[in-house]
Design a protein around this motif. Structure first.
Motif, PDB file in Angstrom:
ATOM      1  N   GLU A 195      49.608  34.734  38.883  1.00 37.79           N
ATOM      2  CA  GLU A 195      50.475  35.688  39.223  1.00 37.79           C
ATOM      3  C   GLU A 195      50.178  37.027  38.374  1.00 37.79           C
ATOM      4  N   LEU A 196      48.999  37.106  37.741  1.00 31.48           N
ATOM      5  CA  LEU A 196      48.803  38.377  36.815  1.00 31.48           C
ATOM      6  C   LEU A 196      47.666  39.226  37.837  1.00 31.48           C
ATOM      7  N   VAL A 197      48.027  40.517  38.095  1.00 34.31           N
ATOM      8  CA  VAL A 197      47.208  41.239  38.733  1.00 34.31           C
ATOM      9  C   VAL A 197      46.474  42.154  38.095  1.00 34.31           C
ATOM     10  N   SER A 198      46.811  42.584  36.597  1.00 31.76           N
ATOM     11  CA  SER A 198      45.929  43.208  35.746  1.00 31.76           C
ATOM     12  C   SER A 198      46.457  43.066  34.354  1.00 31.76           C
ATOM     13  N   ILE A 199      45.578  43.436  33.448  1.00 37.80           N
ATOM     14  CA  ILE A 199      45.693  43.458  32.191  1.00 37.80           C
ATOM     15  C   ILE A 199      46.320  44.883  31.704  1.00 37.80           C
ATOM     16  N   ASN A 200      45.730  45.825  32.199  1.00 43.51           N
ATOM     17  CA  ASN A 200      46.249  47.213  32.379  1.00 43.51           C
ATOM     18  C   ASN A 200      47.510  47.419  32.621  1.00 43.51           C
ATOM     19  N   PRO A 201      48.497  48.317  32.375  1.00 46.07           N
ATOM     20  CA  PRO A 201      49.801  48.395  33.229  1.00 46.07           C
ATOM     21  C   PRO A 201      49.517  48.623  34.675  1.00 46.07           C
ATOM     22  N   MET A 202      48.426  49.054  34.949  1.00 42.05           N
ATOM     23  CA  MET A 202      48.076  49.250  36.405  1.00 42.05           C
ATOM     24  C   MET A 202      46.551  48.745  36.392  1.00 42.05           C
ATOM     25  N   SER A 203      46.099  48.228  37.587  1.00 40.39           N
ATOM     26  CA  SER A 203      44.880  47.815  37.619  1.00 40.39           C
ATOM     27  C   SER A 203      43.816  48.977  37.512  1.00 40.39           C
ATOM     28  N   ALA A 204      42.776  49.014  36.868  1.00 42.42           N
ATOM     29  CA  ALA A 204      42.043  50.092  36.594  1.00 42.42           C
ATOM     30  C   ALA A 204      41.102  50.492  37.835  1.00 42.42           C
ATOM     31  N   LEU A 205      41.311  49.902  38.811  1.00 41.05           N
ATOM     32  CA  LEU A 205      40.883  50.481  40.276  1.00 41.05           C
ATOM     33  C   LEU A 205      41.875  51.538  40.947  1.00 41.05           C
ATOM     34  N   TRP A 206      42.956  51.485  40.605  1.00 39.94           N
ATOM     35  CA  TRP A 206      43.808  52.470  41.286  1.00 39.94           C
ATOM     36  C   TRP A 206      44.569  53.374  40.188  1.00 39.94           C
ATOM     37  N   THR A 207      44.291  53.306  39.183  1.00 39.65           N
ATOM     38  CA  THR A 207      44.724  54.471  37.945  1.00 39.65           C
ATOM     39  C   THR A 207      44.110  55.929  38.390  1.00 39.65           C
ATOM     40  N   PRO A 208      44.768  56.808  38.102  1.00 40.44           N
ATOM     41  CA  PRO A 208      44.322  58.284  38.502  1.00 40.44           C
ATOM     42  C   PRO A 208      43.056  58.643  37.611  1.00 40.44           C
ATOM     43  N   SER A 209      42.047  59.251  38.006  1.00 40.84           N
ATOM     44  CA  SER A 209      40.867  59.464  37.325  1.00 40.84           C
ATOM     45  C   SER A 209      41.211  60.337  36.107  1.00 40.84           C
ATOM     46  N   SER A 222      36.561  43.753  34.325  1.00 42.80           N
ATOM     47  CA  SER A 222      36.988  42.471  34.499  1.00 42.80           C
ATOM     48  C   SER A 222      38.184  42.592  35.581  1.00 42.80           C
ATOM     49  N   GLU A 223      39.014  43.467  35.615  1.00 40.19           N
ATOM     50  CA  GLU A 223      40.024  43.535  36.606  1.00 40.19           C
ATOM     51  C   GLU A 223      39.412  43.636  38.113  1.00 40.19           C
ATOM     52  N   ALA A 224      38.287  44.691  37.825  1.00 40.10           N
ATOM     53  CA  ALA A 224      38.070  44.967  39.292  1.00 40.10           C
ATOM     54  C   ALA A 224      37.168  44.021  40.113  1.00 40.10           C
ATOM     55  N   TRP A 225      36.355  43.106  39.297  1.00 39.92           N
ATOM     56  CA  TRP A 225      35.875  41.997  39.916  1.00 39.92           C
ATOM     57  C   TRP A 225      36.791  40.958  40.324  1.00 39.92           C
ATOM     58  N   LEU A 226      37.814  40.748  39.520  1.00 45.34           N
ATOM     59  CA  LEU A 226      38.650  39.921  39.908  1.00 45.34           C
ATOM     60  C   LEU A 226      39.584  40.170  41.450  1.00 45.34           C
ATOM     61  N   TRP A 227      39.517  41.435  41.180  1.00 47.94           N
ATOM     62  CA  TRP A 227      40.354  42.106  42.526  1.00 47.94           C
ATOM     63  C   TRP A 227      39.357  41.682  43.600  1.00 47.94           C
ATOM     64  N   ARG A 228      38.218  42.196  43.498  1.00 50.53           N
ATOM     65  CA  ARG A 228      37.326  41.871  44.761  1.00 50.53           C
ATOM     66  C   ARG A 228      37.113  40.446  45.149  1.00 50.53           C
ATOM     67  N   ALA A 229      37.222  39.527  44.078  1.00 55.55           N
ATOM     68  CA  ALA A 229      37.309  37.945  44.474  1.00 55.55           C
ATOM     69  C   ALA A 229      38.259  37.923  45.334  1.00 55.55           C
ATOM     70  N   ARG A 230      39.492  37.978  44.680  1.00 55.51           N
ATOM     71  CA  ARG A 230      40.746  37.637  45.293  1.00 55.51           C
ATOM     72  C   ARG A 230      40.816  38.500  46.806  1.00 55.51           C
ATOM     73  N   ALA A 231      40.120  39.627  47.131  1.00 58.72           N
ATOM     74  CA  ALA A 231      40.210  40.441  48.228  1.00 58.72           C
ATOM     75  C   ALA A 231      39.425  39.502  49.258  1.00 58.72           C
ATOM     76  N   GLN A 232      38.338  38.833  48.702  1.00 59.61           N
ATOM     77  CA  GLN A 232      37.538  38.188  49.855  1.00 59.61           C
ATOM     78  C   GLN A 232      38.277  36.806  50.205  1.00 59.61           C
ATOM     79  N   VAL A 233      39.138  36.316  49.358  1.00 64.40           N
ATOM     80  CA  VAL A 233      39.968  35.269  49.698  1.00 64.40           C
ATOM     81  C   VAL A 233      40.995  35.609  50.600  1.00 64.40           C
TER      82      VAL A 233
END
Length: 332
Positions: A316-330, A173-184
């Protein structure tokens, strides 16, 4: 140290009690039932209907409103929802019709309640008819609402997903919302650059800020606009490596689309193709953004990231996790 960092950033997800999810789901279903009647009237889809048909719809609207009060859902509905249900048939305002965006949120809540087997891909919608059937709620019958909610009152309710599945659903959910916002932001990149170069005292009232607010773009993401052409391919690759998205296409999130076929070709036999997210037309991009926003709202509320059911609270909510799943370390 990456695995330790990741562990800190994965603090665990805690859902609201099932009965709270059921109450919220019930509120959504009642208002969406009303939305269906109002939308049909607005679009003039009445065909050969008679005055008796119109009277029947008026009675249906009144029954839905009565059901809200008799079932006690009025204590759990938002003020906006109660206002919409209290209005006479065919008196909705333009802004009320935007409630139709909540179908995807209803789907997520039903998945969390075990009434929906899976969350579709973020370029597909939940089956609306099935969502209504899953709950067993008849919008005009208060007893069916009570039966649905009561089935989740026990503390022994068994969840149909495990913690890893929930985590993956939130990450997706976080990743696809980030992508949608990125398109805007990609579309407003030049406008943002000009505004940043010449800041004004009334920036909050500018047409640019109005556009960003209308599409729920957090202020903290604006600074990324200039780098979006480079950031999107990186995000797509990371999402794919983590298994959050199925395919990367053209350095972007891959979207599976159905090829145009003759109407005689059965649906299951129609060909598909994968295209980059950014290649879609504005209408489809807007549809994908609304899917992502609605599902994110449901997850954010269900997991207590927002205290009230209010789409604006996710702006104003960027993620549900403390940091967006896209950018957390593997983790491996």
């Amino acid at each position: 140290m990456a695995f330790r960092t990741t562990a800190i950033l994965r603090q665990g997800l805690k859902l609201r009690p099932p009965f709270e999810l059921a109450l919220r789901s019930s509120c959504l279903q009642l208002v969406l039932a009303r939305w269906g009647l109002e939308t049909a009237a607005l679009m003039g889809l009445r065909g050969e209907q008679t005055a008796n048909d119109d009277d029947r719809k008026v009675r249906a609207v009144e029954a839905i409103t009565t059901a809200m009060y008799e079932s006690g859902l009025d204590d759990h509905a938002t003020s906006a929802e109660k206002s919409m249900l209290d209005k006479p048939y065919r008196t909705w305002e333009y802004s009320d019709y935007a409630y139709g965006d909540h179908w995807e949120a209803l789907g997520v809540l039903q998945w969390l309640l075990g009434r929906q087997h899976a969350v579709p891909t973020y370029y597909s919608s939940f089956d609306r008819a099935r969502l209504f059937q899953n709950s067993g709620i008849m919008p005009a019958d208060p007893s069916t609402i009570e039966k649905f909610v009561d089935s989740f009152m026990s503390s022994q309710i068994h969840q149909t997903f495990d913690k890893q599945q929930l985590q993956r659903a939130v990450d997706t959910s976080e990743a696809w919302l980030w992508r949608a916002r990125a398109q805007v932001l990609l579309g407003l990149r030049d406008e943002i650059s000009r505004a940043d170069a010449k800041p004004s005292g009334d920036a909050q009232d500018s047409p640019l800020e109005a556009k960003l607010r209308a599409q729920n773009i957090p202020h903290s993401l604006r600074k990324m606009a200039a780098d979006m052409p480079k950031t999107i391919p990186l995000a797509a690759q990371r999402a794919h490596e983590k298994g959050i998205i199925g395919e990367v296409e053209g350095g972007d999130f891959g979207i599976v689309v159905e090829m145009k076929e003759d109407n005689a070709v059965p649906t299951e036999q129609r060909r598909t193709a994968t295209v980059p997210y950014s290649s879609l037309d504005p209408d489809h991009l807007d549809a994908l953004r609304k899917i992502a926003e609605s599902r994110f709202l449901a997850f954010a509320w269900a997991l207590g990231k927002i205290d009230k059911w209010c789409p604006e609270k996710t702006a104003e909510l960027v993620s549900i996790n403390p940091m967006s799943a896209l950018w957390t370390p593997s983790e491996n």
